[in-house]
Write a protein that holds these residues in place. Sequence first.
Motif, PDB file in Angstrom:
ATOM      1  N   ASN A 113      29.407  37.326  42.387  1.00 11.45           N
ATOM      2  CA  ASN A 113      29.517  35.896  42.690  1.00 11.45           C
ATOM      3  C   ASN A 113      28.239  35.325  43.281  1.00 11.45           C
ATOM      4  N   GLN A 114      27.085  35.861  42.861  1.00 10.23           N
ATOM      5  CA  GLN A 114      25.813  35.412  43.439  1.00 10.23           C
ATOM      6  C   GLN A 114      25.518  33.952  43.136  1.00 10.23           C
ATOM      7  N   SER A 115      25.899  33.495  41.957  1.00 11.62           N
ATOM      8  CA  SER A 115      25.611  32.115  41.591  1.00 11.62           C
ATOM      9  C   SER A 115      26.793  31.195  41.834  1.00 11.62           C
ATOM     10  N   GLY A 116      27.904  31.728  42.320  1.00 12.87           N
ATOM     11  CA  GLY A 116      29.080  30.927  42.585  1.00 12.87           C
ATOM     12  C   GLY A 116      29.881  30.650  41.323  1.00 12.87           C
ATOM     13  N   ILE A 117      31.083  30.169  41.520  1.00  6.78           N
ATOM     14  CA  ILE A 117      31.961  29.779  40.412  1.00  6.78           C
ATOM     15  C   ILE A 117      31.756  28.293  40.167  1.00  6.78           C
ATOM     16  N   LYS A 118      31.258  27.938  38.992  1.00  3.47           N
ATOM     17  CA  LYS A 118      30.942  26.552  38.687  1.00  3.47           C
ATOM     18  C   LYS A 118      32.022  25.934  37.801  1.00  3.47           C
ATOM     19  N   LEU A 119      32.458  24.742  38.183  1.00  4.69           N
ATOM     20  CA  LEU A 119      33.469  24.015  37.436  1.00  4.69           C
ATOM     21  C   LEU A 119      32.931  22.635  37.086  1.00  4.69           C
ATOM     22  N   PHE A 158      44.122  26.992  40.746  1.00  3.71           N
ATOM     23  CA  PHE A 158      43.681  28.380  40.619  1.00  3.71           C
ATOM     24  C   PHE A 158      44.843  29.188  40.058  1.00  3.71           C
ATOM     25  N   ASP A 159      44.752  29.593  38.792  1.00  4.41           N
ATOM     26  CA  ASP A 159      45.827  30.337  38.145  1.00  4.41           C
ATOM     27  C   ASP A 159      45.653  31.831  38.399  1.00  4.41           C
ATOM     28  N   ALA A 160      46.315  32.331  39.455  1.00  4.25           N
ATOM     29  CA  ALA A 160      46.151  33.735  39.851  1.00  4.25           C
ATOM     30  C   ALA A 160      46.625  34.686  38.769  1.00  4.25           C
ATOM     31  N   ASN A 161      47.717  34.327  38.081  1.00  9.44           N
ATOM     32  CA  ASN A 161      48.273  35.225  37.076  1.00  9.44           C
ATOM     33  C   ASN A 161      47.277  35.495  35.951  1.00  9.44           C
ATOM     34  N   GLN A 162      46.541  34.458  35.531  1.00  9.82           N
ATOM     35  CA  GLN A 162      45.575  34.632  34.453  1.00  9.82           C
ATOM     36  C   GLN A 162      44.209  35.084  34.967  1.00  9.82           C
ATOM     37  N   SER A 163      43.987  35.004  36.278  1.00 18.27           N
ATOM     38  CA  SER A 163      42.667  35.301  36.839  1.00 18.27           C
ATOM     39  C   SER A 163      42.472  36.766  37.203  1.00 18.27           C
ATOM     40  N   ILE A 164      43.577  37.494  37.379  1.00 14.18           N
ATOM     41  CA  ILE A 164      43.481  38.874  37.866  1.00 14.18           C
ATOM     42  C   ILE A 164      43.913  39.845  36.769  1.00 14.18           C
ATOM     43  N   LYS A 165      43.074  40.839  36.526  1.00 16.39           N
ATOM     44  CA  LYS A 165      43.372  41.881  35.553  1.00 16.39           C
ATOM     45  C   LYS A 165      43.298  43.240  36.250  1.00 16.39           C
ATOM     46  N   SER A 166      44.232  44.124  35.914  1.00 17.28           N
ATOM     47  CA  SER A 166      44.240  45.469  36.495  1.00 17.28           C
ATOM     48  C   SER A 166      43.767  46.497  35.473  1.00 17.28           C
ATOM     49  N   THR A 167      43.049  47.502  35.958  1.00 19.83           N
ATOM     50  CA  THR A 167      42.571  48.596  35.108  1.00 19.83           C
ATOM     51  C   THR A 167      42.793  49.917  35.826  1.00 19.83           C
ATOM     52  N   GLY A 168      42.700  51.008  35.095  1.00 22.75           N
ATOM     53  CA  GLY A 168      42.816  52.333  35.692  1.00 22.75           C
ATOM     54  C   GLY A 168      44.252  52.819  35.727  1.00 22.75           C
ATOM     55  N   SER A 169      44.421  54.031  36.289  1.00 25.11           N
ATOM     56  CA  SER A 169      45.731  54.662  36.385  1.00 25.11           C
ATOM     57  C   SER A 169      46.425  54.250  37.670  1.00 25.11           C
ATOM     58  N   LEU A 170      47.682  54.666  37.836  1.00 26.56           N
ATOM     59  CA  LEU A 170      48.438  54.346  39.039  1.00 26.56           C
ATOM     60  C   LEU A 170      47.776  54.899  40.291  1.00 26.56           C
ATOM     61  N   LEU A 171      47.061  56.012  40.143  1.00 27.26           N
ATOM     62  CA  LEU A 171      46.398  56.635  41.291  1.00 27.26           C
ATOM     63  C   LEU A 171      45.015  56.053  41.544  1.00 27.26           C
ATOM     64  N   ASN A 172      44.517  55.267  40.604  1.00 27.71           N
ATOM     65  CA  ASN A 172      43.166  54.702  40.748  1.00 27.71           C
ATOM     66  C   ASN A 172      43.135  53.285  40.184  1.00 27.71           C
ATOM     67  N   LEU A 173      44.036  52.453  40.702  1.00 28.22           N
ATOM     68  CA  LEU A 173      44.122  51.079  40.222  1.00 28.22           C
ATOM     69  C   LEU A 173      42.948  50.245  40.722  1.00 28.22           C
ATOM     70  N   LYS A 174      42.420  49.399  39.843  1.00 31.87           N
ATOM     71  CA  LYS A 174      41.389  48.443  40.219  1.00 31.87           C
ATOM     72  C   LYS A 174      41.814  47.056  39.737  1.00 31.87           C
ATOM     73  N   ASN A 184      38.525  37.384  37.467  1.00 30.95           N
ATOM     74  CA  ASN A 184      37.786  36.485  36.585  1.00 30.95           C
ATOM     75  C   ASN A 184      38.475  35.125  36.680  1.00 30.95           C
ATOM     76  N   PRO A 185      38.043  34.294  37.625  1.00 36.76           N
ATOM     77  CA  PRO A 185      38.799  33.089  37.967  1.00 36.76           C
ATOM     78  C   PRO A 185      39.063  32.150  36.789  1.00 36.76           C
ATOM     79  N   VAL A 186      40.321  31.752  36.659  1.00 35.93           N
ATOM     80  CA  VAL A 186      40.729  30.709  35.720  1.00 35.93           C
ATOM     81  C   VAL A 186      41.164  29.526  36.579  1.00 35.93           C
ATOM     82  N   ILE A 187      40.343  28.493  36.626  1.00 32.69           N
ATOM     83  CA  ILE A 187      40.579  27.359  37.514  1.00 32.69           C
ATOM     84  C   ILE A 187      40.440  26.065  36.715  1.00 32.69           C
ATOM     85  N   ARG A 188      41.392  25.169  36.883  1.00 33.20           N
ATOM     86  CA  ARG A 188      41.293  23.839  36.281  1.00 33.20           C
ATOM     87  C   ARG A 188      40.910  22.839  37.361  1.00 33.20           C
TER      88      ARG A 188
END
Length: 236
Positions: A132-138, A156-172, A176-180
Motif C-alpha cells: 500500500n505504498q501508493s495508497g488506494i486510489k478511487l 467497502f465490499d469486504a466479501n469481494q475484497s478478501i481472498k484466502s489461500t493456503g491450507s487449513l494449517l497455513n491460511l493466508k 484487494n480492496p473493492v470499493i465504490r
Amino acid sequence: MKRLTTLSLIFFTTALIFSGCSKDNNPASSDGNTGTLKVIMTDSPADYSEVNIVIDSVQAHIAGSDSTAGWVTLNNMKETYDLLKLVNGVNAVIGSSSLQAGSYSQIRLFLGSGCNVVANGQTYDLVIPSGNQSGIKLNIDAVIEAGASYLLTLDFDANQSIKSTGSLLNLKFILNPVIRAIATANTGSISGSVSPATVTSNVLAVAGADSISTSTDASGGFKFQGLQPDTYSIYI
C-alpha cells in the motif's frame, strides 16, 4: 423456500450541495473561498467475525494537478475500523476537511499495519499487495463550492475484497480492496426483509455487470445504500 417479504427502491434527487457543519482537519482560509468535503465509509456484510482495517490517512486530489502533487489531507489520524459493524445503514466518518473551492478527481486511502480478519475464532493478518505504498486510489467527480458541504460515501465490499489461500494449517488472507465511491446526490437504496429471520441469508443486488452483496441482520432485514439509478435484480 425463502420469501422476500418487503422490498422498497427509492431514488433521491437531492442536490450535491448540503449545508451544515463538520469537523475540519485543515483550517479554512480567510478568503472565504472554501467548502467542506466529508468522506464516510460503509460496508456489505461478509462471512467473517471481524474485518479490521487500519486507515492511516485520507487524501483528496485536485483535478488537473500533477499525479504526485495536489493531494490535500482530509484526515491523518490513524484509526481502526471493523467493517462488519458498518452495515445496514451504519457508517463512519473517515475524513472531513475544509478545501479550496474547485474540482477534485480522486480520493486516496493509506492503510496501516495491523489490518486483520477474524475467522473461526482465529485472527489472521491481512496481506496488502505492494504494501500500500501508493495508497488506494478511487476516482471521483466532486465539485466543492464555497460555503457548502459535499458528502462522499465509500462502500467497502469486504466479501469481494478478501481472498484466502493456503491450507487449513497455513491460511493466508489477501486484501484487494473493492470499493465504490458514491456521491450522495442521485443515489438510492434498496431495503427489505427475508423470512424466516432465524436463518442468515445472503442477498445480492445485480444491475448489468455491477453486483453488490450483503447479509440479513438478526431481524431478517437488509439494506443496500448509495445505488446509482438503474434496474436491479435481487437474489437471495
